[in-house]
Motif scaffolding. Structure first.
Motif, mmCIF file in Angstrom:
data_model
loop_
_atom_site.group_PDB
_atom_site.id
_atom_site.type_symbol
_atom_site.label_atom_id
_atom_site.label_comp_id
_atom_site.label_asym_id
_atom_site.label_seq_id
_atom_site.Cartn_x
_atom_site.Cartn_y
_atom_site.Cartn_z
ATOM 1 N N ILE A 25 3.850 15.201 -6.262
ATOM 2 C CA ILE A 25 3.859 15.462 -4.814
ATOM 3 C C ILE A 25 5.308 15.620 -4.347
ATOM 4 O O ILE A 25 6.178 14.833 -4.720
ATOM 5 C CB ILE A 25 3.164 14.310 -4.048
ATOM 6 C CG1 ILE A 25 1.694 14.206 -4.450
ATOM 7 C CG2 ILE A 25 3.331 14.448 -2.544
ATOM 8 C CD1 ILE A 25 0.828 15.385 -4.067
ATOM 9 N N ALA A 26 5.558 16.628 -3.532
ATOM 10 C CA ALA A 26 6.908 16.888 -3.026
ATOM 11 C C ALA A 26 7.157 16.209 -1.678
ATOM 12 O O ALA A 26 8.273 15.772 -1.399
ATOM 13 C CB ALA A 26 7.138 18.394 -2.888
ATOM 14 N N VAL A 27 6.120 16.130 -0.851
ATOM 15 C CA VAL A 27 6.280 15.608 0.517
ATOM 16 C C VAL A 27 5.043 14.806 0.916
ATOM 17 O O VAL A 27 3.913 15.236 0.685
ATOM 18 C CB VAL A 27 6.467 16.770 1.532
ATOM 19 C CG1 VAL A 27 6.525 16.243 2.963
ATOM 20 C CG2 VAL A 27 7.699 17.579 1.220
ATOM 21 N N LEU B 231 0.829 -1.206 0.000
ATOM 22 C CA LEU B 231 0.000 0.000 0.000
ATOM 23 C C LEU B 231 0.864 1.257 0.000
ATOM 24 O O LEU B 231 0.642 2.183 -0.783
ATOM 25 C CB LEU B 231 -0.903 0.021 1.240
ATOM 26 C CG LEU B 231 -2.050 -0.954 1.282
ATOM 27 C CD1 LEU B 231 -2.614 -1.050 2.686
ATOM 28 C CD2 LEU B 231 -3.129 -0.545 0.292
ATOM 29 N N LEU B 232 1.841 1.279 0.890
ATOM 30 C CA LEU B 232 2.699 2.455 0.994
ATOM 31 C C LEU B 232 3.521 2.648 -0.277
ATOM 32 O O LEU B 232 3.664 3.770 -0.765
ATOM 33 C CB LEU B 232 3.600 2.340 2.226
ATOM 34 C CG LEU B 232 4.236 3.621 2.716
ATOM 35 C CD1 LEU B 232 3.216 4.735 2.930
ATOM 36 C CD2 LEU B 232 5.011 3.360 3.998
ATOM 37 N N ILE C 229 3.427 5.974 -2.655
ATOM 38 C CA ILE C 229 4.644 6.722 -2.983
ATOM 39 C C ILE C 229 4.816 6.831 -4.501
ATOM 40 O O ILE C 229 5.122 7.906 -5.027
ATOM 41 C CB ILE C 229 5.871 6.076 -2.313
ATOM 42 C CG1 ILE C 229 5.787 6.253 -0.786
ATOM 43 C CG2 ILE C 229 7.169 6.659 -2.857
ATOM 44 C CD1 ILE C 229 6.767 5.395 -0.004
ATOM 45 N N THR C 230 4.597 5.733 -5.206
ATOM 46 C CA THR C 230 4.712 5.750 -6.677
ATOM 47 C C THR C 230 3.715 6.728 -7.289
ATOM 48 O O THR C 230 4.072 7.532 -8.160
ATOM 49 C CB THR C 230 4.496 4.328 -7.237
ATOM 50 O OG1 THR C 230 5.519 3.478 -6.710
ATOM 51 C CG2 THR C 230 4.544 4.320 -8.755
ATOM 52 N N LYS C 231 2.462 6.666 -6.836
ATOM 53 C CA LYS C 231 1.430 7.572 -7.356
ATOM 54 C C LYS C 231 1.760 9.020 -7.011
ATOM 55 O O LYS C 231 1.616 9.925 -7.847
ATOM 56 C CB LYS C 231 0.059 7.186 -6.782
ATOM 57 C CG LYS C 231 -1.082 8.073 -7.214
ATOM 58 C CD LYS C 231 -1.407 7.905 -8.673
ATOM 59 C CE LYS C 231 -2.686 8.645 -9.020
ATOM 60 N NZ LYS C 231 -2.950 8.619 -10.447
ATOM 61 N N VAL D 225 7.853 12.034 7.802
ATOM 62 C CA VAL D 225 8.009 12.869 6.619
ATOM 63 C C VAL D 225 8.835 12.113 5.569
ATOM 64 O O VAL D 225 9.918 11.597 5.883
ATOM 65 C CB VAL D 225 8.740 14.198 6.968
ATOM 66 C CG1 VAL D 225 8.909 15.050 5.715
ATOM 67 C CG2 VAL D 225 8.003 14.954 8.055
ATOM 68 N N LEU D 226 8.326 12.071 4.357
ATOM 69 C CA LEU D 226 9.066 11.513 3.219
ATOM 70 C C LEU D 226 9.134 12.598 2.153
ATOM 71 O O LEU D 226 8.105 13.013 1.612
ATOM 72 C CB LEU D 226 8.363 10.277 2.664
ATOM 73 C CG LEU D 226 9.035 9.637 1.439
ATOM 74 C CD1 LEU D 226 10.419 9.098 1.801
ATOM 75 C CD2 LEU D 226 8.160 8.544 0.863
#
Length: 124
Positions: free
Chosen positions: A75-77, A62-63, A67-69, A120-121
């Motif tokens: 998306i920056a963050v 899921l994660l 992240i890929t999408k 935060v990513l």
């Protein structure tokens, strides 16, 4: 670790709300919710509501999908809050987020008032 389940994922994006549901044997489970705000994405919740879904790699899938999408959408963050209840219910949660590239910081004004940690990513 239990063996992986054969499942399908349904990714839905509205204007600002993103959800990923898991389909197993014809039953749909709502598992991930995120809210977009410009180039930022708030990871609201990841919930595997059935014990049979846990420890099967579904959360990681899921994660990874999120992240890929997020990258493909500019998306920056990606960020979110981890509460004490989250930590008590899932003791490995903070390590799990770190394995997926998230950095742990102290909660700030963007966080849930009961947050113990902010995740935060940074994608770009």
């Amino acid at each position: 670790m239990k063996t992986q389940l054969k499942c399908d994922f349904v990714f839905e994006t509205g204007d600002d709300l993103w959800t990923i549901n898991v389909l197993i044997n014809g039953r749909e489970y709502r598992t991930l919710t995120a809210a977009r705000d410009g180039v930022r994405l708030l990871l609201s919740d990841i919930v595997l509501e059935s014990e049979k879904l846990k420890h099967r790699g579904i959360g990681s899938q899921l994660l990874d999908m999120l992240i890929t999408k997020a990258r493909s959408e500019g998306i920056a963050v990606i960020y979110g809050s981890v509460t004490q209840d989250d930590i008590e219910n899932t003791p490995y949660l903070l390590d799990w987020y770190q394995r997926h590239g998230f950095v742990l910081t102290e909660p700030d004004q963007e966080c849930n008032p009961s947050a113990k940690k902010k995740i935060v990513l940074t994608l770009r």
